[in-house]
Design an enzyme around this catalytic site. Structure first.
Site, PDB file in Angstrom:
ATOM      1  N   GLY A  46       0.840  -1.193   0.000  1.00  0.00           N
ATOM      2  CA  GLY A  46       0.000   0.000   0.000  1.00  0.00           C
ATOM      3  C   GLY A  46       0.875   1.243   0.000  1.00  0.00           C
ATOM      4  O   GLY A  46       2.008   1.201   0.487  1.00  0.00           O
ATOM      5  N   GLN A  51       3.426   9.933   0.684  1.00  0.00           N
ATOM      6  CA  GLN A  51       4.708   9.228   0.861  1.00  0.00           C
ATOM      7  C   GLN A  51       5.676   9.474  -0.290  1.00  0.00           C
ATOM      8  O   GLN A  51       6.869   9.208  -0.162  1.00  0.00           O
ATOM      9  CB  GLN A  51       4.481   7.717   1.032  1.00  0.00           C
ATOM     10  CG  GLN A  51       3.774   7.360   2.328  1.00  0.00           C
ATOM     11  CD  GLN A  51       3.565   5.864   2.433  1.00  0.00           C
ATOM     12  OE1 GLN A  51       2.566   5.349   1.977  1.00  0.00           O
ATOM     13  NE2 GLN A  51       4.514   5.157   3.030  1.00  0.00           N
ATOM     14  N   CYS A  94       5.826  -0.181   7.213  1.00  0.00           N
ATOM     15  CA  CYS A  94       5.513   0.976   6.373  1.00  0.00           C
ATOM     16  C   CYS A  94       6.748   1.330   5.548  1.00  0.00           C
ATOM     17  O   CYS A  94       7.859   1.347   6.088  1.00  0.00           O
ATOM     18  CB  CYS A  94       5.134   2.160   7.270  1.00  0.00           C
ATOM     19  SG  CYS A  94       4.741   3.659   6.363  1.00  0.00           S
ATOM     20  N   LEU A  95       6.544   1.616   4.262  1.00  0.00           N
ATOM     21  CA  LEU A  95       7.679   1.957   3.405  1.00  0.00           C
ATOM     22  C   LEU A  95       8.374   3.243   3.862  1.00  0.00           C
ATOM     23  O   LEU A  95       9.534   3.462   3.542  1.00  0.00           O
ATOM     24  CB  LEU A  95       7.228   2.097   1.946  1.00  0.00           C
ATOM     25  CG  LEU A  95       6.707   0.804   1.299  1.00  0.00           C
ATOM     26  CD1 LEU A  95       6.170   1.076  -0.096  1.00  0.00           C
ATOM     27  CD2 LEU A  95       7.805  -0.258   1.249  1.00  0.00           C
ATOM     28  N   HIS A 136      -4.415   1.936   7.747  1.00  0.00           N
ATOM     29  CA  HIS A 136      -3.019   2.388   7.812  1.00  0.00           C
ATOM     30  C   HIS A 136      -2.786   3.494   6.780  1.00  0.00           C
ATOM     31  O   HIS A 136      -2.225   4.548   7.104  1.00  0.00           O
ATOM     32  CB  HIS A 136      -2.097   1.185   7.554  1.00  0.00           C
ATOM     33  CG  HIS A 136      -0.646   1.518   7.423  1.00  0.00           C
ATOM     34  ND1 HIS A 136       0.321   1.028   8.279  1.00  0.00           N
ATOM     35  CD2 HIS A 136       0.037   2.297   6.521  1.00  0.00           C
ATOM     36  CE1 HIS A 136       1.503   1.501   7.915  1.00  0.00           C
ATOM     37  NE2 HIS A 136       1.367   2.266   6.845  1.00  0.00           N
ATOM     38  N   GLU A 137      -3.236   3.265   5.530  1.00  0.00           N
ATOM     39  CA  GLU A 137      -3.006   4.254   4.471  1.00  0.00           C
ATOM     40  C   GLU A 137      -3.808   5.527   4.726  1.00  0.00           C
ATOM     41  O   GLU A 137      -3.337   6.639   4.463  1.00  0.00           O
ATOM     42  CB  GLU A 137      -3.358   3.672   3.101  1.00  0.00           C
ATOM     43  CG  GLU A 137      -2.543   2.452   2.686  1.00  0.00           C
ATOM     44  CD  GLU A 137      -1.045   2.640   2.798  1.00  0.00           C
ATOM     45  OE1 GLU A 137      -0.560   3.771   2.642  1.00  0.00           O
ATOM     46  OE2 GLU A 137      -0.343   1.639   3.078  1.00  0.00           O
ATOM     47  N   HIS A 140      -2.123   7.926   6.900  1.00  0.00           N
ATOM     48  CA  HIS A 140      -1.133   8.759   6.204  1.00  0.00           C
ATOM     49  C   HIS A 140      -1.756  10.074   5.726  1.00  0.00           C
ATOM     50  O   HIS A 140      -1.096  11.109   5.708  1.00  0.00           O
ATOM     51  CB  HIS A 140      -0.554   8.033   4.982  1.00  0.00           C
ATOM     52  CG  HIS A 140       0.554   7.071   5.293  1.00  0.00           C
ATOM     53  ND1 HIS A 140       1.766   7.471   5.821  1.00  0.00           N
ATOM     54  CD2 HIS A 140       0.647   5.727   5.131  1.00  0.00           C
ATOM     55  CE1 HIS A 140       2.549   6.400   5.969  1.00  0.00           C
ATOM     56  NE2 HIS A 140       1.888   5.335   5.562  1.00  0.00           N
TER      57      HIS A 140
HETATM   58 NI    NI Z   1       2.624   3.377   5.628  1.00  0.00          NI
END
Ligand code: NI
Length: 169
Positions: A46, A51, A94-95, A136-137, A140
């Site tokens: 995701g 990001q 998370c990236l 989660h997304e 962000h």
């Molecule tokens: Ni994330």
């Protein structure tokens, strides 16, 4: 399509609240294509636009398992209409917080509304990994990272580790 750079903590852009998208057009679709390419290359499941430094309310996701054909999904201006009282824990990563994993407790089921790749309004229920990932997304989009759900000590340790990795790279 193009690969974009993924921002990592403590980049202050990740703390920004993302703006609603006015319309789903070819420019936005190009952004979503870049986001997916970047997410697949990472690899991740995701990614929110913020990001890659674009603070707009756009998310891409692909929850296909290894061996399954790709199943890219796009969420523009997503909203949570309902969340279950029942919660479930999941070990998240998370990236933007590479190599850090920890358990976060979230509602087990949610009902969503969003615009898809074509700009059509969709309502959908999510559970399991889909519910975890979309929440989660969507965090962000509010400038919230999964480590913000952890204790301050764990959060500070995570940021310190990521900084150290960045220096070593
Ligand atoms: Ni994330």
């Amino acid at each position: 399509m193009a690969l974009r750079e993924i921002l990592v903590v403590p980049d202050p852009v990740l703390k920004q609240v993302s703006k609603p998208v006015e319309r789903v057009d070819d420019d936005l679709r190009a952004l979503m294509d870049d986001m997916l390419e970047t997410m697949y290359a990472a690899p991740g499941i995701g990614l929110a636009a913020v990001q890659i430094g674009v603070p707009h309310r756009v998310i891409v996701m692909d929850l296909a398992r290894e061996g399954e054909p790709p199943a890219p999904r796009h969420f523009v201006n997503p909203e949570i209409l309902w969340a279950s009282e029942e919660t479930a824990p999941y070990e998240e990563g998370c990236l933007s917080v590479p190599e850090i994993y920890d358990e976060v407790e979230r509602p087990a089921k949610v009902k969503l509304r969003y615009l898809n790749y074509q700009g059509e309004a969709v309502e959908e229920e999510a559970e399991g990994l889909f519910a975890v990932c979309i929440q989660h997304e969507m965090d962000h989009l509010e400038g919230v990272l999964f480590i913000d759900h952890l204790s301050r000590l764990k959060r500070e340790q995570a940021v310190k580790k990521v900084k150290k990795q960045a220096k070593a790279a």
